[in-house]
Design a protein around this motif. Structure first.
Motif, PDB file in Angstrom:
ATOM      1  N   SER A   1       0.796  -1.229   0.000  1.00 30.34           N
ATOM      2  CA  SER A   1       0.000   0.000   0.000  1.00 30.34           C
ATOM      3  C   SER A   1       0.830   1.282   0.000  1.00 30.34           C
ATOM      4  O   SER A   1       0.285   2.382  -0.107  1.00 30.34           O
ATOM      5  N   VAL A   2       2.160   1.142   0.100  1.00 31.37           N
ATOM      6  CA  VAL A   2       3.041   2.312   0.193  1.00 31.37           C
ATOM      7  C   VAL A   2       4.075   2.275  -0.931  1.00 31.37           C
ATOM      8  O   VAL A   2       4.626   1.220  -1.243  1.00 31.37           O
ATOM      9  N   ALA A   3       4.314   3.442  -1.516  1.00 28.73           N
ATOM     10  CA  ALA A   3       5.329   3.533  -2.579  1.00 28.73           C
ATOM     11  C   ALA A   3       6.097   4.829  -2.426  1.00 28.73           C
ATOM     12  O   ALA A   3       5.641   5.785  -1.777  1.00 28.73           O
ATOM     13  N   VAL A   4       7.297   4.848  -3.034  1.00 29.56           N
ATOM     14  CA  VAL A   4       8.172   6.023  -2.973  1.00 29.56           C
ATOM     15  C   VAL A   4       8.389   6.562  -4.384  1.00 29.56           C
ATOM     16  O   VAL A   4       8.595   5.801  -5.337  1.00 29.56           O
ATOM     17  N   LEU A   5       8.345   7.886  -4.515  1.00 31.19           N
ATOM     18  CA  LEU A   5       8.681   8.556  -5.771  1.00 31.19           C
ATOM     19  C   LEU A   5       9.871   9.477  -5.521  1.00 31.19           C
ATOM     20  O   LEU A   5       9.708  10.592  -5.022  1.00 31.19           O
TER      21      LEU A   5
ATOM     22  N   LEU B   1      -2.517   2.311  -4.111  1.00 31.12           N
ATOM     23  CA  LEU B   1      -1.691   2.870  -3.048  1.00 31.12           C
ATOM     24  C   LEU B   1      -2.526   3.648  -2.037  1.00 31.12           C
ATOM     25  O   LEU B   1      -3.482   4.342  -2.401  1.00 31.12           O
ATOM     26  N   GLN B   2      -2.116   3.526  -0.809  1.00 24.09           N
ATOM     27  CA  GLN B   2      -2.730   4.313   0.259  1.00 24.09           C
ATOM     28  C   GLN B   2      -1.814   5.458   0.688  1.00 24.09           C
ATOM     29  O   GLN B   2      -2.282   6.470   1.219  1.00 24.09           O
ATOM     30  N   THR B   3      -0.519   5.277   0.471  1.00 26.09           N
ATOM     31  CA  THR B   3       0.458   6.306   0.838  1.00 26.09           C
ATOM     32  C   THR B   3       1.510   6.432  -0.256  1.00 26.09           C
ATOM     33  O   THR B   3       2.047   5.429  -0.730  1.00 26.09           O
ATOM     34  N   LEU B   4       1.792   7.670  -0.679  1.00 23.46           N
ATOM     35  CA  LEU B   4       2.865   7.932  -1.650  1.00 23.46           C
ATOM     36  C   LEU B   4       3.854   8.899  -1.021  1.00 23.46           C
ATOM     37  O   LEU B   4       3.503  10.019  -0.634  1.00 23.46           O
ATOM     38  N   ILE B   5       5.113   8.444  -0.898  1.00 28.86           N
ATOM     39  CA  ILE B   5       6.177   9.271  -0.334  1.00 28.86           C
ATOM     40  C   ILE B   5       6.927   9.931  -1.478  1.00 28.86           C
ATOM     41  O   ILE B   5       7.513   9.261  -2.334  1.00 28.86           O
ATOM     42  N   LEU B   6       6.891  11.260  -1.536  1.00 31.58           N
ATOM     43  CA  LEU B   6       7.583  12.014  -2.582  1.00 31.58           C
ATOM     44  C   LEU B   6       8.870  12.584  -1.987  1.00 31.58           C
ATOM     45  O   LEU B   6       8.832  13.489  -1.136  1.00 31.58           O
ATOM     46  N   ASP B   7       9.993  12.043  -2.425  1.00 28.28           N
ATOM     47  CA  ASP B   7      11.287  12.485  -1.890  1.00 28.28           C
ATOM     48  C   ASP B   7      11.873  13.549  -2.813  1.00 28.28           C
ATOM     49  O   ASP B   7      12.177  13.278  -3.975  1.00 28.28           O
TER      50      ASP B   7
ATOM     51  N   CYS C   1      -5.406   8.829  -1.602  1.00 28.58           N
ATOM     52  CA  CYS C   1      -4.056   8.423  -1.199  1.00 28.58           C
ATOM     53  C   CYS C   1      -3.438   9.527  -0.337  1.00 28.58           C
ATOM     54  O   CYS C   1      -3.657  10.719  -0.589  1.00 28.58           O
ATOM     55  N   LYS C   2      -2.665   9.146   0.643  1.00 25.47           N
ATOM     56  CA  LYS C   2      -1.986  10.113   1.507  1.00 25.47           C
ATOM     57  C   LYS C   2      -0.620  10.456   0.915  1.00 25.47           C
ATOM     58  O   LYS C   2       0.152   9.567   0.542  1.00 25.47           O
ATOM     59  N   ALA C   3      -0.317  11.756   0.816  1.00 27.81           N
ATOM     60  CA  ALA C   3       0.975  12.201   0.301  1.00 27.81           C
ATOM     61  C   ALA C   3       1.901  12.573   1.461  1.00 27.81           C
ATOM     62  O   ALA C   3       1.484  13.236   2.412  1.00 27.81           O
ATOM     63  N   VAL C   4       3.144  12.118   1.346  1.00 35.20           N
ATOM     64  CA  VAL C   4       4.155  12.449   2.349  1.00 35.20           C
ATOM     65  C   VAL C   4       5.359  13.026   1.608  1.00 35.20           C
ATOM     66  O   VAL C   4       5.888  12.398   0.685  1.00 35.20           O
TER      67      VAL C   4
ATOM     68  N   LEU D   1      -2.349  19.333   2.314  1.00 34.05           N
ATOM     69  CA  LEU D   1      -2.389  18.286   1.288  1.00 34.05           C
ATOM     70  C   LEU D   1      -1.406  17.148   1.555  1.00 34.05           C
ATOM     71  O   LEU D   1      -1.563  16.057   1.003  1.00 34.05           O
ATOM     72  N   ALA D   2      -0.390  17.395   2.377  1.00 31.27           N
ATOM     73  CA  ALA D   2       0.629  16.363   2.579  1.00 31.27           C
ATOM     74  C   ALA D   2       1.317  16.530   3.923  1.00 31.27           C
ATOM     75  O   ALA D   2       1.444  17.632   4.449  1.00 31.27           O
ATOM     76  N   ASP D   3       1.787  15.407   4.469  1.00 35.23           N
ATOM     77  CA  ASP D   3       2.675  15.447   5.631  1.00 35.23           C
ATOM     78  C   ASP D   3       4.086  15.736   5.140  1.00 35.23           C
ATOM     79  O   ASP D   3       4.451  15.376   4.010  1.00 35.23           O
ATOM     80  N   THR D   4       4.884  16.385   5.946  1.00 31.07           N
ATOM     81  CA  THR D   4       6.285  16.624   5.602  1.00 31.07           C
ATOM     82  C   THR D   4       7.172  15.981   6.652  1.00 31.07           C
ATOM     83  O   THR D   4       6.926  16.094   7.845  1.00 31.07           O
ATOM     84  N   ARG D   5       8.220  15.299   6.156  1.00 27.99           N
ATOM     85  CA  ARG D   5       9.185  14.630   7.038  1.00 27.99           C
ATOM     86  C   ARG D   5      10.592  15.051   6.635  1.00 27.99           C
ATOM     87  O   ARG D   5      10.828  15.522   5.518  1.00 27.99           O
ATOM     88  N   GLY D   6      11.529  14.848   7.551  1.00 31.43           N
ATOM     89  CA  GLY D   6      12.891  15.292   7.311  1.00 31.43           C
ATOM     90  C   GLY D   6      13.605  14.532   6.207  1.00 31.43           C
ATOM     91  O   GLY D   6      14.027  15.101   5.209  1.00 31.43           O
ATOM     92  N   THR D   7      13.754  13.223   6.412  1.00 27.99           N
ATOM     93  CA  THR D   7      14.524  12.431   5.448  1.00 27.99           C
ATOM     94  C   THR D   7      13.728  11.225   4.980  1.00 27.99           C
ATOM     95  O   THR D   7      12.813  10.759   5.668  1.00 27.99           O
ATOM     96  N   LEU D   8      14.117  10.727   3.841  1.00 26.00           N
ATOM     97  CA  LEU D   8      13.460   9.539   3.287  1.00 26.00           C
ATOM     98  C   LEU D   8      13.723   8.328   4.173  1.00 26.00           C
ATOM     99  O   LEU D   8      12.827   7.508   4.401  1.00 26.00           O
ATOM    100  N   GLN D   9      14.938   8.207   4.701  1.00 26.02           N
ATOM    101  CA  GLN D   9      15.295   7.058   5.528  1.00 26.02           C
ATOM    102  C   GLN D   9      14.400   6.967   6.761  1.00 26.02           C
ATOM    103  O   GLN D   9      13.882   5.886   7.100  1.00 26.02           O
TER     104      GLN D   9
END
Length: 281
Positions: free
Chosen positions: A169-173, A200-206, A233-236, A258-266
């Motif tokens: 359910s989660v993917a990274v772009l 997808l339920q969550t898409l992480i945009l790095d 879908c939730k955007a991070v 529209l999206a959560d923000t996080r520090g690093t992809l790791q």
């Protein structure tokens, strides 16, 4: 004796009977191509001598539709095998010269049977048909190459938007390099399609690899995030650089709704992988 392209069966017969001489003369006219005939046959299964005969018959019989279709097929074949265009041009012009030399022989054998008006009409028809073949060939060649380049470009563009599933359910772009409005359009198309395909339920945009983003593209990016949300879908967002954040602040852009923000992809991956492991148990 009045000779026209439409009724002169004797001309066809003359050319058929002198086929070997015609080919010999043609090869002497097209010196550069003559040495490449076997190479072209092996590279693209194209028999230049046979095709020359076909072209000549279409020309003298005034078969315009068949001539155009033949030229299209030839253009595609030469484009598919990346054969040298200068060889084709030299070959067709050699066919033209050789045909006229044999028309001259035919006329002499028939004691100068071409009336002046007939000759001009014949010249117009033959040269127009040869020119029609060349124009259609080059258009067909060019269209095939243009379509090939466009398809390759689209493939590269989509490869530059790699959506990588890390769970069901989660993917990274991960985005890298400069993001302009054209590329942002590709990103939007790919993102919405893959959210649907992968459910997808969550898409992480790095964005840690993004070097620059134009002012108008920032607005386009907001539209992408809006589309992600509308797809359920939730955007991070991770990896925002200081200079990009500064530009967003200056433009008054905010993606918090529209999206959560996080520090690093790791860190983000660890969080979501841990959540997935909890769900499994």
């Amino acid at each position: 004796m009045k000779v026209t392209l439409y009724s002169n069966s004797e001309l066809k017969k003359f050319l058929s009977e002198n086929r070997m001489d015609f080919e010999e003369r043609l090869l002497s006219e097209a010196v550069n191509v003559a040495s490449k005939i076997n190479d072209i046959l092996q590279a693209g299964n194209i028999d230049l001598l046979k095709n020359a005969e076909t072209l000549v018959m279409y020309v003298i019989e005034q078969k315009e539709e068949e001539l155009i279709e033949f030229a299209k097929q030839e253009g595609i074949l030469w484009a598919q095998h990346s054969l040298t265009l200068s060889f084709k041009l030299e070959w067709v012009q050699a066919i033209r010269r050789t045909l006229w030399k044999f028309l001259h022989k035919f006329d002499k054998l028939n004691e100068n049977s071409f009336l002046i008006n007939d000759f001009y009409e014949l010249e117009k028809k033959i040269n127009n048909n040869v020119d029609c073949f060349l124009n259609t060939f080059f258009l067909s060649y060019s269209n095939y190459k243009d379509n090939l380049l466009n398809n390759q470009r689209k493939l590269v563009e989509h490869l530059s938007v790699p959506i990588i599933p890390i769970s069901t359910s989660v993917a990274v772009l991960p985005l890298i390099g400069m993001i302009d409005s054209y590329r942002m359009k590709i990103i939007q198309e790919k993102v919405l399609t893959e959210i649907s395909n992968l459910k997808l339920q969550t898409l992480i945009l790095d964005l840690s690899g993004v070097t620059t983003m134009d002012d108008e593209v920032i607005s386009d990016f907001e539209n992408v995030l809006s589309g992600v949300t509308m797809m359920g879908c939730k955007a991070v967002i991770t990896g925002l650089r200081a200079e990009l954040v500064t530009k967003m602040v200056r433009l008054g852009a905010s993606f918090q709704h529209l999206a959560d923000t996080r520090g690093t992809l790791q860190q983000t991956l660890k969080t979501y992988l841990d959540l997935e492991n909890v769900k499994l148990y």
